[in-house]
Structures are given as C-alpha cells and as structure tokens.
Design a protein around this motif. Structure first.
Motif, mmCIF file in Angstrom:
data_model
loop_
_atom_site.group_PDB
_atom_site.id
_atom_site.type_symbol
_atom_site.label_atom_id
_atom_site.label_comp_id
_atom_site.label_asym_id
_atom_site.label_seq_id
_atom_site.Cartn_x
_atom_site.Cartn_y
_atom_site.Cartn_z
ATOM 1 N N ALA A 64 0.815 -1.215 0.000
ATOM 2 C CA ALA A 64 0.000 0.000 0.000
ATOM 3 C C ALA A 64 0.848 1.264 0.000
ATOM 4 C CB ALA A 64 -0.926 -0.006 1.224
ATOM 5 N N ASN A 65 2.046 1.207 0.589
ATOM 6 C CA ASN A 65 2.894 2.392 0.726
ATOM 7 C C ASN A 65 4.099 2.387 -0.202
ATOM 8 O OD1 ASN A 65 1.782 3.980 3.251
ATOM 9 N ND2 ASN A 65 1.689 1.819 3.797
ATOM 10 N N LYS A 66 4.079 1.484 -1.196
ATOM 11 C CA LYS A 66 5.163 1.399 -2.184
ATOM 12 C C LYS A 66 6.522 1.247 -1.516
ATOM 13 C CE LYS A 66 2.615 4.027 -5.679
ATOM 14 N NZ LYS A 66 2.596 5.204 -6.574
ATOM 15 N N CYS A 67 6.599 0.280 -0.623
ATOM 16 C CA CYS A 67 7.843 0.019 0.100
ATOM 17 C C CYS A 67 8.595 -1.135 -0.559
ATOM 18 C CB CYS A 67 7.543 -0.331 1.556
ATOM 19 S SG CYS A 67 6.730 0.998 2.479
ATOM 20 N N THR A 68 9.859 -1.263 -0.232
ATOM 21 C CA THR A 68 10.686 -2.341 -0.761
ATOM 22 C C THR A 68 11.455 -3.014 0.367
ATOM 23 O OG1 THR A 68 12.553 -0.849 -1.145
ATOM 24 C CG2 THR A 68 10.994 -1.155 -2.962
ATOM 25 N N MET A 69 11.962 -4.207 0.072
ATOM 26 C CA MET A 69 12.766 -4.924 1.065
ATOM 27 C C MET A 69 14.225 -4.506 0.919
ATOM 28 S SD MET A 69 13.357 -9.018 1.642
ATOM 29 C CE MET A 69 14.639 -9.189 0.407
ATOM 30 N N PRO A 70 14.820 -3.913 1.965
ATOM 31 C CA PRO A 70 16.222 -3.510 1.861
ATOM 32 C C PRO A 70 17.168 -4.682 2.090
ATOM 33 C CG PRO A 70 15.390 -2.964 4.018
ATOM 34 C CD PRO A 70 14.236 -3.577 3.272
ATOM 35 N N LYS A 71 18.366 -4.544 1.564
ATOM 36 C CA LYS A 71 19.430 -5.487 1.887
ATOM 37 C C LYS A 71 19.995 -5.109 3.249
ATOM 38 C CE LYS A 71 23.886 -7.151 0.166
ATOM 39 N NZ LYS A 71 24.946 -6.968 -0.859
ATOM 40 N N MET A 72 20.330 -6.096 4.067
ATOM 41 C CA MET A 72 20.815 -5.819 5.420
ATOM 42 C C MET A 72 22.294 -6.197 5.548
ATOM 43 S SD MET A 72 18.048 -4.559 6.572
ATOM 44 C CE MET A 72 18.590 -4.233 8.251
ATOM 45 N N ASN A 73 22.997 -5.451 6.417
ATOM 46 C CA ASN A 73 24.405 -5.761 6.668
ATOM 47 C C ASN A 73 24.731 -5.569 8.140
ATOM 48 O OD1 ASN A 73 25.827 -2.972 7.144
ATOM 49 N ND2 ASN A 73 24.475 -2.647 5.368
#
Length: 788
Positions: free
Chosen positions: A290-299
C-alpha cells in the motif's frame, strides 16, 4: 533490545498502528502491538524474507484466505482447567480450525504450482496441527449462530420434541380462552405472552377472578394483569420441567465437547500462534504494497544507503524523497541550515527506516536500498523540556545526551537534533563539536542537525564526516526538503529580507557588520550549491537518456528475439512440410516398385531387375527437397561449364531430368522432359555430369552407352527418311544398352510416319514384337517395341 525511549522518540508506535490496520485477526493485531526491532542479522534477514514471500503471494494471488480466525487461547485455557465452554466459544474454535485448513490448502496449491518460492510459509504450513475431527464434532452439535442442534444427541432430540408438543398444548388451551365469547370484554388484548418463562394472557383488573390461576405481572397502570390460568398451570409446569431437562442435556453435551477441546488444548495454542505469525507477515506485506515500500538489503557493517527514501509517516504525495548514504568511509553526517527546513524529518527518516527494517518491515525507499542492523539506536530529537523537573530545553537535551554517551558503542546509531541548542551560541557550538568528536571517535554512526554556522566547517576538517543541508528556495521563501549531501547550509536571511521588501541600504549595512571570512564562506557555499544543482540536473538528464537508450535497446532485443523465433518457426514449418512431401514421394515410389515387381511376376522375363533399379532411382531423384532455393544456389556453384544444347540437366522446380534442346535467350532454354518441351530459366536448371562409360568385359571395343540412351525416341516433326535412319540407329544403341523394351514416339498425325516405322520394325531381325502404347503411355501416338 532497542531502548523503548528511541522507539517512542522516533514514533515507531505510529508505524505499528498503521501495520496493525492490515491484520485480519485480533491475534495479528496483538502481535503487531508487541512488535519490536531485532538486533541479530540472521533474524532480521529471516523476517524480511518472510515478508517478501508475503509480497510475492499477494502479487500472484491478490489475497490470502485468512477469514474466520479468532483468538481462542482463553477458551483453550479454560478448557484446560476443566471449565465448560459456551456454544459460541466452541463455534469460534471450529471456525479457527476451519480457517487453518483452508489456509493449509491454499499454501499447498501455491507449492504445487511452483510459480514462486515460499519456504517460510511452507514451513509454517507443515507445523499447523490438523484438528479437523474436532471441527466436525463441534459442527455436528453447534450451528453457526452458536445454537445447540437437535442432532447433538438422541436424548436432546427426544426432549425437544416433547417440549414442543407441550408448548403447543399450552398455546392451544390459551388460544381457546382468548377466543371465548367474553374474551374481548375481559382481556386487554387477545394475545398470548410470556412472563417468568411461563405462558400468560393479559386480563383486565376487574376480571381477575374469572380465569383464576397465578398472577405473574401487571402493567405500569395496574389496569392489566398477566395471569397464568388454572387450565394451563400443570401444562406450564411440564414445559418448565422439560426445559430444565433440556438445559441439563445441553450442559452435558457442552462438557463433553469441552473435554475434547481440553485434549488438544496445546495444539490449539500452537495453531493460534502460527496463524498469528502468518497474519503478521501478510500485514507487513500489505503495508509495504500500500505504501510502495521495498525490502532492503541488510548488513552488519554499519552501512546505510537509502535510495529516494520517504518519511514513513508522511503521505506519498507530501513526502519529498532523499537519497542518504553513510557508514563506511563517512561515518557521520552533519546537517546545517535554518529551522523548518526538513532537517528533523531527514533524521527521523533514517532512524525510523532502520527500526522498521530490523522489525521485518519494508521501508519506503526504492530497490537497491541497504540498511545496517544496529545493536542500539539513540535519538535526542525534539523539545523535551521538563516542567516537573524544572529543567530548561538545554538541560533536558543534556540529560539525554549524557545518558547516550554513557551507553553507546561502535554498534550504535546516534541521532542528534539541534545539537547544542538552547544556550549561548558560541558555547553551544563548542559543545556540539566536542560531543560529535567523542561519538565519531568511538566508531558509532552519527547523524546530527544544527543551525550553528561554526559547524559548517566541521566536515571539512574531519575525513569521516560530511556536511549536508536542506535546500531552501529563495524565490518561494520556502524549503524544498531536498537533502544536499556535501553542501553545508547557509543563512538566507539577507535574501529573504530583500524578497520581503527590506531596504537595500539596510541590507548592505548589515552585510558590512559580518566578517569578510563569513562573507567568503557564504559565497563559497552558494557556489557549491549552484554547482550541485547544475550537476544534479545534468545527472537527471543523463539518467533519462540512459533509461531511454535502455528501453530502446530492450525493445530492439525483444524484436530481434521475436524475429528469430518467427524465423525458426517458419523454417521448422517449411522443413516439416518438405519432409511430408518427400515421405509421400518415397511412399509413391515404393508403390510403383511394388507394381513393377508384380508386373515381372505376371509377364515372366518381360521386366528385368535393372529396370526396377533404374525406375526407383528416377523416382528418388524426382522426390522434392526441403529447400529449392538452396538447390538452385548449389546448382550455380556446381556448374563446371556453361550450358549448351544437348546437355542433360535437372529441372529443380519439378525434380525431373531433361535435355537442353534450344537456347532462347541469355538466361532461358528450351528443355525436353520426356515428350514435353518447356521454356525454363537457367537458374531453374542443374547441369548433370555424364557418368564415365565403363568397358564391358565381353565386348572390349564397344562402349556401354546406357547412360546416354533414353528409353524413348521422339520422331515427331521428322521427315520420313530421317526418321527411319534415326530409328535404326536408336535400335542399335538400345540393343547395346541391353534394353528389353523401348518406346518410339511418332505422333498420331496422318498415320504415314507410324505406318512406315512399324513396317521397318517388322523387318528388323532384333525386334521381338511391337504394340501401340497404353492410355497412360501415349496411346496410338507411341509404339512400344520389345527387343530380343
């Protein structure tokens, strides 16, 4: 665990509230309310991968069946301690079990389709307890509205049948009373009603003695009494007795079902927990969608790169996206500039996005974003003046900062808003520089905002610190909220004052009060800002051109792929068609060979074996090939010399052999194919090299001209004398070639040539017999000769 103070300061609870709105069950909402960021990298990655699987399912399926789930943990708990569950509680348990079964089937269908990979969902599906028998047992006894069914037990059905019969008797007796001759006069209303669970009739006060019985109630005016007449007292008593018996049987049924719930209470707890987890995962995915979010890469390296990130609590239309990167060579960002420019929003965007990612939530940024997993996040943001503690704004901030300095380490993210504000500017700036040096020196990742001009040079003197500012549009006198990394903020007081109409003389005098160094710094900052804007504009134009070129390239590649696919399909289709034609020709040739063999059987030695071989060879050569254009090209390459009259050629378009009879033009020839003469293009002809003529063993000085002698002689158009000479020579050649049978084509015409040829044949000593041709051989225009 991340401190609650940071969660509150960064308003993480508001994000949780938004996510909870996407839950379909109270179980999921409770779990979201308790959601906290994790600090282990692998745990965070698992949470984000689960959420990404949920996004994939929503993209492919549109929705997930999660209806009919209730928080049945209190019911299972009460059943565990021996309590009796109500019909509605049992119905909620049945509904939840049914929902789990539907969800299990849904996940199994996706697994079978293999369209997407959802290992986390499959793992939870396999852990879901199968409690379908309990669901069926409850459904056999309780209806969807929470009522106990007659079919719950034989005793209950019998009791209810008796109860309905007794109630019918009571109603029948009362109806006879209210329909009596005096009923209209003595009753307030001709109805049957219920008081104290007993059937009564409304009787006027003055006629109370007429019906006798028991008074159960009266109207507010006292004019109407609700009386149970003597005639129905015993029947009502029987109804009450049956109702007590019915209730006892219902309680027995409910206790029996409660015991069965008690036996699987642990499984019900597991079931609810797993359904809650799935609901939470899907709520996160729906929030991201709904909020046009994405999954970030984590480190785990403290590196942060947010690509066009928006503040999670601002609407998509209002939020201005910014790209923020730090954490490797640059470990600190100092944002300078005037108030109300968006510095605090930028600070909260980084902090809140980090908290969201560590809680397994997608972040409002573009693909390619990367965030670090921090052990602690500290935030000193906003005016937290404490009236109760009699602390000023500066004192309140310093209390927080002292607490942060005592707790943070290299695995922390520290956010300072208006560092050093609330006190003397010179002292506040000095404190701010000292505090930043301390935090940066101990390896933490830092973002700080300040409006002190002294900190503008801070980033230039320290290699791990970069300046930044929020862009301000002097034309509109408002901030654009765009973050400019590498450009320190500058005061716009003079420009704003000029735009608002302040006299130029006053502004010039004010400028004279500022030092030369200050003026030079401001000019440098203005120049940097102008260069930055120009470079960003050029970068945007280059990016647009790159995207256009990439789109064009992708389109051309797609068209090329489509062309190659079409070409391959057409080639395959043409080859298949040619192969069918070849197969058909071969089948026909085999058929002809079979007929020839049959003819030899029927005609003794009339047809010899070499004739059969020659016929099959000619039939094979007549078979069409897959690509005639290729044959023509090969023919051109293989032609060793120019064509001339008398050459044997193969006609590619018909697959037949013929002899060149006449040249028409530079590229056209008249070719004889059997009895046919055709004008053909040179490109349609393939030259056939003559075979070497082997010397026979029996006749050393005579050549076998089998390859040059045809099975037919065409005399049409010849003069009589020439025709006889050619016939004589042809019969000699045919005998040398060991032909048993030949055909002489003389045509029908007047019949003179035919008669002359046949007269010649009668006197030839090597002619065994002759006859006219069959219908398929040319009829009376051909004479077939059998040779000895």
């Amino acid at each position: 665990m991340i401190e609650k103070r940071a969660l509150k300061t960064l308003e993480f609870d508001k994000v949780r509230l938004q996510v909870a709105g996407f839950c379909t069950s109270s179980i999921g909402k409770i779990a979201i309310e308790e959601l906290v960021p994790e600090t282990e990298l692998n745990t965070v990655i698992d949470l984000l991968e689960e959420m990404d699987e949920g996004l994939s399912i929503l993209r492919v399926k549109g929705n997930v069946p999660m209806g009919g789930i209730f928080d049945i943990r209190p019911h299972a708990k009460r059943a565990q301690i021996g309590g009796m569950l109500s019909p509605m509680e049992l119905m909620e348990i049945s509904s939840t079990i049914r929902a789990s079964r539907i969800l299990r089937n849904f996940i199994e269908d996706i697994e079978a389709e293999e369209a997407i990979e959802i290992p986390h969902f499959i793992d939870r599906k396999e852990q879901l307890p199968v409690l379908t028998p309990l669901q069926h047992e409850i459904n056999d006894c309780i209806d969807e509205n929470g009522g106990v069914l007659d079919s719950a037990s034989t005793a209950l059905r019998s009791i209810r049948q008796s109860l309905r019969a007794e109630e019918a008797k009571v109603r029948q007796k009362l109806e006879s009373l209210i329909r009596g001759s005096n009923a209209a006069k003595m009753l307030s209303d001709a109805i049957i009603t219920i008081r104290n669970d007993r059937f009564v009739i409304p009787v006027k006060q003055e006629y109370r003695g007429h019906y006798g019985g028991i008074v159960h109630d009266q109207s507010s005016s006292g004019q109407t009494l609700f009386i149970e007449p003597d005639a129905v007292v015993q029947a009502n008593n029987e109804v009450q007795r049956l109702k007590v018996k019915e209730q006892a049987e219902i309680e027995r049924i409910l206790l029996e079902l409660s015991v069965k719930v008690q036996e699987v209470a642990h499984d019900l707890f597991v079931l609810v927990g797993l359904l809650g987890e799935i609901d939470v995962i899907l709520a996160k995915a729906k929030y991201g969608q709904a909020n046009k979010c994405t999954m970030p890469k984590m480190n785990n390296e403290g590196y942060t790169r947010l690509v066009r990130a928006r503040h999670p609590l601002l609407s998509i239309e209002e939020a201005v996206p910014n790209t923020i990167e730090f954490g490797r060579e640059i470990t600190a960002i100092v944002i300078t500039g005037p108030n109300t420019g968006g510095k605090t929003v930028t600070l909260k965007t980084v902090g809140l996005c980090t908290l969201m990612a560590q809680a397994g939530l997608p972040v409002p940024a573009l693909d390619g974003s990367e965030l670090a997993v921090f052990q602690q996040i500290f935030a000193d943001i906003g005016d937290e003046q404490s009236i109760e503690q009699s602390l000023s704004t500066f004192s309140s901030h310093m209390v927080n900062i002292v607490d942060i300095l005592a707790k943070f380490d290299e695995g922390s993210l520290v956010l300072f808003d208006e560092l050093g504000a609330g006190t003397d500017p010179q002292e506040g700036a000095a404190l701010a520089i000292s505090i930043l040096d301390e935090v940066v020196g101990r390896g933490a990742r830092v973002m700080a905002t300040t409006h002190y001009p002294e900190l503008k040079a801070y980033g230039y003197n320290r290699p791990s610190v970069v300046n930044a500012s929020v862009e301000f549009d002097v034309e509109t006198l408002s901030p654009t909220y765009r973050l400019l990394i590498g450009v320190p903020g500058r005061s716009n007081a003079f420009e704003i004052s000029k735009r608002l109409g302040l006299s130029s003389s006053i502004i010039d005098q004010a400028k004279s009060f500022t030092g030369t160094d200050r003026h030079e710094v401001e000019s440098m900052i203005a120049s940097l800002e102008e260069s930055r804007l120009r470079s960003e504009k050029e970068a945007d134009e280059a990016h647009a051109l790159l995207q256009e070129a990439q789109a064009l390239r992708a389109g051309l590649e797609e068209r090329l792929r489509a062309y190659e696919d079409k070409k391959e399909q057409l080639e395959k289709k043409a080859k298949d068609k040619a192969r069918k034609i070849v197969d058909e020709a071969k089948r026909e040739s085999e058929k002809i060979i079979a007929e020839l063999r049959e003819m030899r059987k029927n005609a003794s030695q009339a047809v010899k074996e070499h004739e059969l071989i020659d016929a099959k060879k000619r039939l094979d050569e007549a078979a069409p090939k897959e690509n005639k254009v290729l044959q023509k090209a090969v023919a051109q390459r293989e032609r060793a010399q120019n064509l001339k009259v008398g050459d044997e050629v193969k006609v590619l378009s018909y697959g037949q052999k013929g002899t060149i009879l006449e040249k028409v033009s530079a590229h056209e020839w008249v070719v004889g194919i059997g009895i046919l003469k055709m004008k053909l293009e040179e490109s349609d002809l393939q030259y056939i090299k003559p075979e070497k003529e082997p010397v026979t063993r029996t006749m050393a000085n005579v050549k076998n001209r089998n390859s040059h002698v045809k099975l037919e002689l065409d005399l049409r158009g010849e003069r009589y004398e020439d025709a006889l000479l050619r016939t004589e020579k042809y019969l000699d050649d045919a005998l040398l070639a060991n032909y048993p049978r030949v055909s002489i084509i003389h045509g029908k015409g007047t019949g003179a040539l035919r008669q002359g040829i046949q007269s010649f044949l009668k006197g030839h000593k090597r002619v065994k017999s002759f006859r006219y041709g069959e219908a398929g051989e040319g009829g009376f225009g051909v004479t077939v000769v059998e040779l000895k």
